[in-house]
Design a protein around this motif. Structure first.
Motif, PDB file in Angstrom:
ATOM      1  N   ALA A 174     -23.868  40.434 -29.623  1.00  0.00           N
ATOM      2  CA  ALA A 174     -23.217  40.816 -28.370  1.00  0.00           C
ATOM      3  C   ALA A 174     -23.435  42.314 -28.148  1.00  0.00           C
ATOM      4  CB  ALA A 174     -21.725  40.512 -28.435  1.00  0.00           C
ATOM      5  N   ALA A 175     -23.720  42.694 -26.916  1.00  0.00           N
ATOM      6  CA  ALA A 175     -23.932  44.115 -26.598  1.00  0.00           C
ATOM      7  C   ALA A 175     -22.694  44.916 -26.994  1.00  0.00           C
ATOM      8  CB  ALA A 175     -24.213  44.273 -25.104  1.00  0.00           C
ATOM      9  N   ASP A 176     -22.896  46.003 -27.737  1.00  0.00           N
ATOM     10  CA  ASP A 176     -21.748  46.709 -28.315  1.00  0.00           C
ATOM     11  C   ASP A 176     -21.737  48.211 -28.071  1.00  0.00           C
ATOM     12  OD1 ASP A 176     -23.848  47.423 -29.953  1.00  0.00           O
ATOM     13  OD2 ASP A 176     -23.056  46.513 -31.776  1.00  0.00           O
ATOM     14  N   VAL A 177     -22.629  48.711 -27.206  1.00  0.00           N
ATOM     15  CA  VAL A 177     -22.642  50.163 -26.989  1.00  0.00           C
ATOM     16  C   VAL A 177     -22.562  50.545 -25.508  1.00  0.00           C
ATOM     17  CG1 VAL A 177     -23.769  50.807 -29.159  1.00  0.00           C
ATOM     18  CG2 VAL A 177     -25.183  50.159 -27.207  1.00  0.00           C
ATOM     19  N   GLY A 178     -21.962  49.682 -24.673  1.00  0.00           N
ATOM     20  CA  GLY A 178     -21.760  50.120 -23.287  1.00  0.00           C
ATOM     21  C   GLY A 178     -21.693  49.027 -22.247  1.00  0.00           C
ATOM     22  N   THR A 179     -22.664  48.120 -22.246  1.00  0.00           N
ATOM     23  CA  THR A 179     -22.766  47.142 -21.166  1.00  0.00           C
ATOM     24  C   THR A 179     -21.501  46.294 -21.020  1.00  0.00           C
ATOM     25  OG1 THR A 179     -25.175  47.017 -21.361  1.00  0.00           O
ATOM     26  CG2 THR A 179     -24.076  45.169 -20.295  1.00  0.00           C
ATOM     27  N   LEU A 180     -21.016  45.735 -22.110  1.00  0.00           N
ATOM     28  CA  LEU A 180     -19.849  44.851 -22.052  1.00  0.00           C
ATOM     29  C   LEU A 180     -18.529  45.620 -22.154  1.00  0.00           C
ATOM     30  CD1 LEU A 180     -21.052  41.858 -24.265  1.00  0.00           C
ATOM     31  CD2 LEU A 180     -21.459  42.313 -21.839  1.00  0.00           C
ATOM     32  N   GLN A 181     -18.610  46.917 -22.435  1.00  0.00           N
ATOM     33  CA  GLN A 181     -17.412  47.709 -22.590  1.00  0.00           C
ATOM     34  C   GLN A 181     -17.079  48.531 -21.336  1.00  0.00           C
ATOM     35  OE1 GLN A 181     -20.057  47.730 -25.026  1.00  0.00           O
ATOM     36  NE2 GLN A 181     -18.898  45.998 -25.845  1.00  0.00           N
ATOM     37  N   ILE A 182     -18.106  48.941 -20.591  1.00  0.00           N
ATOM     38  CA  ILE A 182     -17.904  49.808 -19.423  1.00  0.00           C
ATOM     39  C   ILE A 182     -18.137  49.063 -18.113  1.00  0.00           C
ATOM     40  CG2 ILE A 182     -18.764  51.856 -18.211  1.00  0.00           C
ATOM     41  CD1 ILE A 182     -19.340  53.121 -20.904  1.00  0.00           C
ATOM     42  N   LEU A 183     -19.242  48.328 -18.015  1.00  0.00           N
ATOM     43  CA  LEU A 183     -19.612  47.711 -16.740  1.00  0.00           C
ATOM     44  C   LEU A 183     -18.582  46.733 -16.180  1.00  0.00           C
ATOM     45  CD1 LEU A 183     -23.480  47.153 -16.960  1.00  0.00           C
ATOM     46  CD2 LEU A 183     -22.212  48.915 -15.715  1.00  0.00           C
ATOM     47  N   PRO A 184     -17.906  45.909 -17.007  1.00  0.00           N
ATOM     48  CA  PRO A 184     -16.951  44.959 -16.422  1.00  0.00           C
ATOM     49  C   PRO A 184     -15.875  45.609 -15.554  1.00  0.00           C
ATOM     50  CG  PRO A 184     -17.406  44.347 -18.676  1.00  0.00           C
ATOM     51  CD  PRO A 184     -18.057  45.686 -18.467  1.00  0.00           C
ATOM     52  N   LYS A 185     -15.589  46.900 -15.782  1.00  0.00           N
ATOM     53  CA  LYS A 185     -14.579  47.594 -14.974  1.00  0.00           C
ATOM     54  C   LYS A 185     -15.082  47.908 -13.561  1.00  0.00           C
ATOM     55  CE  LYS A 185     -11.891  47.902 -18.618  1.00  0.00           C
ATOM     56  NZ  LYS A 185     -11.567  49.187 -19.256  1.00  0.00           N
ATOM     57  N   SER A 186     -16.416  47.888 -13.367  1.00  0.00           N
ATOM     58  CA  SER A 186     -16.957  48.268 -12.064  1.00  0.00           C
ATOM     59  C   SER A 186     -17.861  47.209 -11.435  1.00  0.00           C
ATOM     60  CB  SER A 186     -17.762  49.577 -12.201  1.00  0.00           C
ATOM     61  OG  SER A 186     -18.816  49.430 -13.133  1.00  0.00           O
ATOM     62  N   ILE A 187     -18.129  46.136 -12.160  1.00  0.00           N
ATOM     63  CA  ILE A 187     -19.009  45.091 -11.648  1.00  0.00           C
ATOM     64  C   ILE A 187     -18.353  44.371 -10.468  1.00  0.00           C
ATOM     65  CG2 ILE A 187     -19.864  42.776 -12.240  1.00  0.00           C
ATOM     66  CD1 ILE A 187     -21.693  45.098 -13.080  1.00  0.00           C
ATOM     67  N   THR A 188     -19.141  44.073  -9.443  1.00  0.00           N
ATOM     68  CA  THR A 188     -18.599  43.437  -8.237  1.00  0.00           C
ATOM     69  C   THR A 188     -18.788  41.924  -8.219  1.00  0.00           C
ATOM     70  OG1 THR A 188     -20.708  43.906  -7.117  1.00  0.00           O
ATOM     71  CG2 THR A 188     -18.934  45.511  -6.846  1.00  0.00           C
ATOM     72  N   ASN A 189     -19.726  41.421  -9.014  1.00  0.00           N
ATOM     73  CA  ASN A 189     -19.979  39.975  -9.054  1.00  0.00           C
ATOM     74  C   ASN A 189     -19.950  39.531 -10.511  1.00  0.00           C
ATOM     75  OD1 ASN A 189     -21.064  37.357  -9.055  1.00  0.00           O
ATOM     76  ND2 ASN A 189     -22.421  37.776  -7.320  1.00  0.00           N
ATOM     77  N   HIS A 190     -18.773  39.145 -10.991  1.00  0.00           N
ATOM     78  CA  HIS A 190     -18.617  38.818 -12.408  1.00  0.00           C
ATOM     79  C   HIS A 190     -19.305  37.513 -12.780  1.00  0.00           C
ATOM     80  CE1 HIS A 190     -15.896  41.875 -14.186  1.00  0.00           C
ATOM     81  NE2 HIS A 190     -15.662  42.131 -12.916  1.00  0.00           N
ATOM     82  N   SER A 191     -19.409  36.591 -11.840  1.00  0.00           N
ATOM     83  CA  SER A 191     -20.079  35.328 -12.126  1.00  0.00           C
ATOM     84  C   SER A 191     -21.552  35.566 -12.440  1.00  0.00           C
ATOM     85  CB  SER A 191     -19.944  34.373 -10.934  1.00  0.00           C
ATOM     86  OG  SER A 191     -20.681  33.188 -11.153  1.00  0.00           O
ATOM     87  N   LEU A 192     -22.232  36.329 -11.586  1.00  0.00           N
ATOM     88  CA  LEU A 192     -23.638  36.625 -11.812  1.00  0.00           C
ATOM     89  C   LEU A 192     -23.807  37.506 -13.051  1.00  0.00           C
ATOM     90  CD1 LEU A 192     -26.602  36.565 -11.079  1.00  0.00           C
ATOM     91  CD2 LEU A 192     -26.178  38.361  -9.369  1.00  0.00           C
ATOM     92  N   PHE A 193     -22.917  38.453 -13.239  1.00  0.00           N
ATOM     93  CA  PHE A 193     -22.992  39.336 -14.404  1.00  0.00           C
ATOM     94  C   PHE A 193     -22.918  38.524 -15.701  1.00  0.00           C
ATOM     95  CE2 PHE A 193     -20.695  42.324 -17.392  1.00  0.00           C
ATOM     96  CZ  PHE A 193     -21.784  43.138 -17.635  1.00  0.00           C
ATOM     97  N   ARG A 194     -21.994  37.588 -15.765  1.00  0.00           N
ATOM     98  CA  ARG A 194     -21.860  36.773 -16.967  1.00  0.00           C
ATOM     99  C   ARG A 194     -23.082  35.875 -17.163  1.00  0.00           C
ATOM    100  NH1 ARG A 194     -15.978  35.747 -18.879  1.00  0.00           N
ATOM    101  NH2 ARG A 194     -14.926  37.585 -18.041  1.00  0.00           N
ATOM    102  N   GLU A 195     -23.648  35.400 -16.087  1.00  0.00           N
ATOM    103  CA  GLU A 195     -24.886  34.617 -16.200  1.00  0.00           C
ATOM    104  C   GLU A 195     -25.988  35.460 -16.835  1.00  0.00           C
ATOM    105  OE1 GLU A 195     -28.434  33.154 -13.236  1.00  0.00           O
ATOM    106  OE2 GLU A 195     -26.380  32.912 -12.499  1.00  0.00           O
TER     107      GLU A 195
END
Length: 305
Positions: A174-195
């Motif tokens: 699992a990504a552990d240095v930024g992508t899954l820790q920072i981006l979820p707070k600002s992502i606008t489309n969580h469905s596509l992001f999780r895909e």
């Protein structure tokens, strides 16, 4: 009387700053405009793959830029054909085969890995925590740890030909240095992001904009770099106190509740509202409204912080 930059003053500022820019093995620094520092990942023959030295130099570089009075905004890009192809596989092999193979006890292996992960996190967090706004100018490839690195930047521009991939699940982690820790707070489309996270598939700038990863896309690498530098130059002309306070407030707000945010900004501004920059800005606005655009001052000379 407001002090306005002259061309001679700007030229002296550039020459002074460039003469004192630090040298790195995996990074290249320059100052394309006054108070703007361009940081290039500089392993072009490896598509700027991120090895231990590059991680360490990112930390050193951005911690220094954070307190560098000649720098007010940073552009981060990659030399050559790519922003970065992600973590260097050779570096991972060194860790797995070289370091971990010498440790027999499972608990001690885990502790060694934890220390390594925490250290790598601190290297990229130095970008996120830098007191100067950081604009990513992305092109070519932005894969794996490259997405992590871009997540730590304040603003992300890209050329249209960029290919992205949140690559970690294809590597069994699992990504552990930024992508899954920072981006979820600002992502606008969580469905596509999780895909994109769960499949590790490649995606283009259209999907990157759909999830809110990018704010602007340009046709070429030259265009995105020029736009990022110009944006950094605009930011660098604003009050350094105001820009610093704004970045600190935004990062704090990302990680705290609304009540915490209001309490924090009241304490922060109880000191920062005493700055002379406010008087200078009000005076400049008053002068501009009284004169034509042609005669109005173009730039205030704020003190460095």
């Amino acid at each position: 009387m407001l002090r306005i930059y002259s061309n001679h003053h700007a030229l002296r500022s550039i020459c002074r700053s460039m003469s004192s820019l630090p040298k790195y093995e995996t990074l290249k620094l320059s100052q394309p405009k006054p108070h703007v520092t361009l940081v290039e990942l500089n392993r072009p023959t490896k598509l700027n793959a991120m090895n231990k030295e590059l991680f360490e130099e990112l930390k050193t570089c951005f911690e220094q830029l954070s307190i560098d009075k000649t720098c007010r905004a940073v552009v981060l890009t990659g030399a050559g054909k790519a922003f970065t192809s992600g973590i260097d596989v050779k570096y991972l092999s060194t860790v797995a085969i070289g370091e971990l193979s010498q440790i027999d006890d499972s608990a001690r292996k885990a502790l060694h890995l934890r220390r390594m992960i925490k250290r790598t996190q601190s290297c990229l967090r130095a970008v996120d925590q830098c007191e100067k706004p950081v604009i990513a100018a992305i092109h070519g490839h932005c894969l794996g740890a490259g997405v992590d690195l871009s997540a730590c930047c304040d603003i992300r521009y890209s050329s249209r030909d960029t290919t992205f991939s949140i690559k970690e699940v294809d590597m069994g982690l699992a990504a552990d240095v930024g992508t899954l820790q920072i981006l979820p707070k600002s992502i606008t489309n969580h469905s596509l992001f999780r895909e994109l996270v769960f499949t590790a598939r490649s995606f283009d700038t259209n999907e990157a904009q759909q999830i809110g990863l990018l704010s602007r896309v340009f046709d070429t690498r030259e265009a995105v770099l020029d736009a990022a530098i110009n944006l950094a130059s605009v930011i660098a002309k604003k009050s350094p106190v105001a820009i610093l306070g704004s970045k600190i407030q935004l990062n704090y707000a990302r990680d705290h509740s609304s009540d915490d945010n209001f309490n924090f900004v009241s304490t922060w501004n109880s000191g920062m509202l005493l700055t002379e920059d406010i008087i200078k800005s009000i005076m400049a606005s008053s002068v501009s409204s009284e004169k034509s655009n042609k005669n109005a001052p173009s730039e205030i000379e704020y003190e460095d912080v």
